[in-house]
Design an enzyme around this catalytic site. Structure first.
Site, PDB file in Angstrom:
ATOM      1  N   ASP A  21       0.826  -1.208   0.000  1.00 44.42           N
ATOM      2  CA  ASP A  21       0.000   0.000   0.000  1.00 44.42           C
ATOM      3  C   ASP A  21       0.863   1.263   0.000  1.00 44.42           C
ATOM      4  O   ASP A  21       0.541   2.246   0.646  1.00 44.42           O
ATOM      5  CB  ASP A  21      -0.938  -0.020   1.218  1.00 44.42           C
ATOM      6  CG  ASP A  21      -2.100   0.953   1.063  1.00 44.42           C
ATOM      7  OD1 ASP A  21      -2.438   1.300  -0.084  1.00 44.42           O
ATOM      8  OD2 ASP A  21      -2.670   1.383   2.089  1.00 44.42           O
ATOM      9  N   CYS A  76     -18.955 -14.238  -4.216  1.00 43.67           N
ATOM     10  CA  CYS A  76     -19.884 -13.267  -3.609  1.00 43.67           C
ATOM     11  C   CYS A  76     -21.337 -13.660  -3.879  1.00 43.67           C
ATOM     12  O   CYS A  76     -22.229 -13.261  -3.130  1.00 43.67           O
ATOM     13  CB  CYS A  76     -19.619 -11.860  -4.147  1.00 43.67           C
ATOM     14  SG  CYS A  76     -18.078 -11.133  -3.563  1.00 43.67           S
ATOM     15  N   CYS A  79     -25.055 -11.898  -2.927  1.00 42.73           N
ATOM     16  CA  CYS A  79     -24.917 -10.994  -1.785  1.00 42.73           C
ATOM     17  C   CYS A  79     -24.622  -9.563  -2.253  1.00 42.73           C
ATOM     18  O   CYS A  79     -23.777  -9.341  -3.118  1.00 42.73           O
ATOM     19  CB  CYS A  79     -23.794 -11.476  -0.866  1.00 42.73           C
ATOM     20  SG  CYS A  79     -23.522 -10.410   0.569  1.00 42.73           S
ATOM     21  N   CYS A  82     -22.402  -5.227   0.949  1.00 44.05           N
ATOM     22  CA  CYS A  82     -21.467  -4.096   0.874  1.00 44.05           C
ATOM     23  C   CYS A  82     -22.070  -2.935   0.084  1.00 44.05           C
ATOM     24  O   CYS A  82     -21.946  -1.769   0.475  1.00 44.05           O
ATOM     25  CB  CYS A  82     -20.137  -4.534   0.277  1.00 44.05           C
ATOM     26  SG  CYS A  82     -20.226  -5.254  -1.374  1.00 44.05           S
ATOM     27  N   CYS A  86     -23.048   0.865   1.937  1.00 41.39           N
ATOM     28  CA  CYS A  86     -22.188   2.032   1.682  1.00 41.39           C
ATOM     29  C   CYS A  86     -23.002   3.324   1.789  1.00 41.39           C
ATOM     30  O   CYS A  86     -23.910   3.562   0.983  1.00 41.39           O
ATOM     31  CB  CYS A  86     -21.547   1.924   0.299  1.00 41.39           C
ATOM     32  SG  CYS A  86     -20.461   3.323  -0.072  1.00 41.39           S
ATOM     33  N   CYS A 102     -15.990   7.625  -2.018  1.00 42.38           N
ATOM     34  CA  CYS A 102     -15.583   6.694  -0.964  1.00 42.38           C
ATOM     35  C   CYS A 102     -15.079   7.458   0.264  1.00 42.38           C
ATOM     36  O   CYS A 102     -14.217   8.343   0.151  1.00 42.38           O
ATOM     37  CB  CYS A 102     -14.498   5.769  -1.500  1.00 42.38           C
ATOM     38  SG  CYS A 102     -13.864   4.602  -0.290  1.00 42.38           S
ATOM     39  N   CYS A 130     -12.507   4.124   6.237  1.00 47.58           N
ATOM     40  CA  CYS A 130     -13.840   3.549   6.421  1.00 47.58           C
ATOM     41  C   CYS A 130     -13.742   2.052   6.146  1.00 47.58           C
ATOM     42  O   CYS A 130     -13.057   1.640   5.219  1.00 47.58           O
ATOM     43  CB  CYS A 130     -14.833   4.195   5.455  1.00 47.58           C
ATOM     44  SG  CYS A 130     -16.491   3.484   5.535  1.00 47.58           S
ATOM     45  N   CYS A 133     -17.911  -1.390   4.207  1.00 46.35           N
ATOM     46  CA  CYS A 133     -18.131  -2.442   3.210  1.00 46.35           C
ATOM     47  C   CYS A 133     -17.441  -3.748   3.593  1.00 46.35           C
ATOM     48  O   CYS A 133     -17.858  -4.830   3.171  1.00 46.35           O
ATOM     49  CB  CYS A 133     -17.698  -1.983   1.820  1.00 46.35           C
ATOM     50  SG  CYS A 133     -15.925  -1.684   1.638  1.00 46.35           S
ATOM     51  N   CYS A 137     -19.315  -7.618   5.206  1.00 43.98           N
ATOM     52  CA  CYS A 137     -19.047  -8.744   4.302  1.00 43.98           C
ATOM     53  C   CYS A 137     -19.056 -10.068   5.070  1.00 43.98           C
ATOM     54  O   CYS A 137     -18.287 -10.244   6.016  1.00 43.98           O
ATOM     55  CB  CYS A 137     -17.695  -8.556   3.618  1.00 43.98           C
ATOM     56  SG  CYS A 137     -17.259  -9.931   2.526  1.00 43.98           S
TER      57      CYS A 137
END
Length: 199
Positions: A21, A76, A79, A82, A86, A102, A130, A133, A137
């Site tokens: 990151d 997923c 579903c 998320c 949001c 976001c 945040c 989401c 899950c």
């Protein structure tokens, strides 16, 4: 960095650079192509045994490797937790995120002096980042707390009230968060974020 050191010690001299990151690399795409997991509707890489609460470490190297098989299934299903959860409607369609909506982008990466007014009543109390989401899950029920000492919360600020954050001051902020990701928006960004969640 430890992996690169291990490779050099056990295989031979190899050039490389690690990222976690910390640079605009395509870690999500590479994670899927290397078989680690799939991109969930929230735009995060998911795995069956860990959900999405992890960092993706990337080592770019000139070492010739045999590629693993890519991850080709999506788990997923139908579903939409998320997407439904949001508060800013940043997940515009499965796996497609409008970064400009976001909360993580707005509170960390946005360089403007103010968060746009349209989001002030949608911040859900998030002053930095945040996880909504991810919190909703179902795959994250398999995540496990980590024991990495560097991820231990900073004691001075663990339970600060909003008022105490406001009273912290720039000098204390710089001292406490010198080596923390919270320093990314700078003190001015934190002040901006506090104003947005107080509205």
């Amino acid at each position: 960095n430890q992996l690169l050191t291990f490779i050099n010690a056990n295989i031979g001299e190899v050039n490389g650079r690690g990222f976690v990151d910390s640079a605009p690399v395509l870690e999500r795409s590479w994670a899927v192509r290397s078989g680690l997991g799939w991109v969930g509707k929230n735009g995060n890489v998911l795995t069956k045994n860990a959900g999405s609460f992890f960092f993706i470490a990337t080592l770019i190297t000139d070492l010739d490797l045999i590629a693993d098989a890519p991850f080709i299934t999506d788990h997923c299903g139908t579903c939409t937790r998320c997407i439904d959860a949001c508060p800013t409607d940043a997940i515009v369609s499965p796996t497609e995120i409008d970064a400009g909506k976001c909360i993580s982008y707005l509170t960390i990466e946005l360089k403007d002096a103010m968060i746009p007014d349209e989001f002030h009543n949608k911040m859900e109390g998030w002053m930095f980042g945040c996880d909504i989401c991810q919190d909703v899950c179902p795959w994250n029920r398999f995540s496990k707390p980590n024991s990495e000492p560097h991820f231990t919360p900073i004691p001075e600020v663990l339970n600060l009230s909003l008022r105490e954050w406001e009273e912290l001051g720039e000098d204390a902020f710089k001292r406490i968060f010198k080596s923390s990701p919270i320093s990314r928006p700078k003190w001015s960004g934190i002040v901006r974020n506090i104003k947005a969640i107080k509205v």
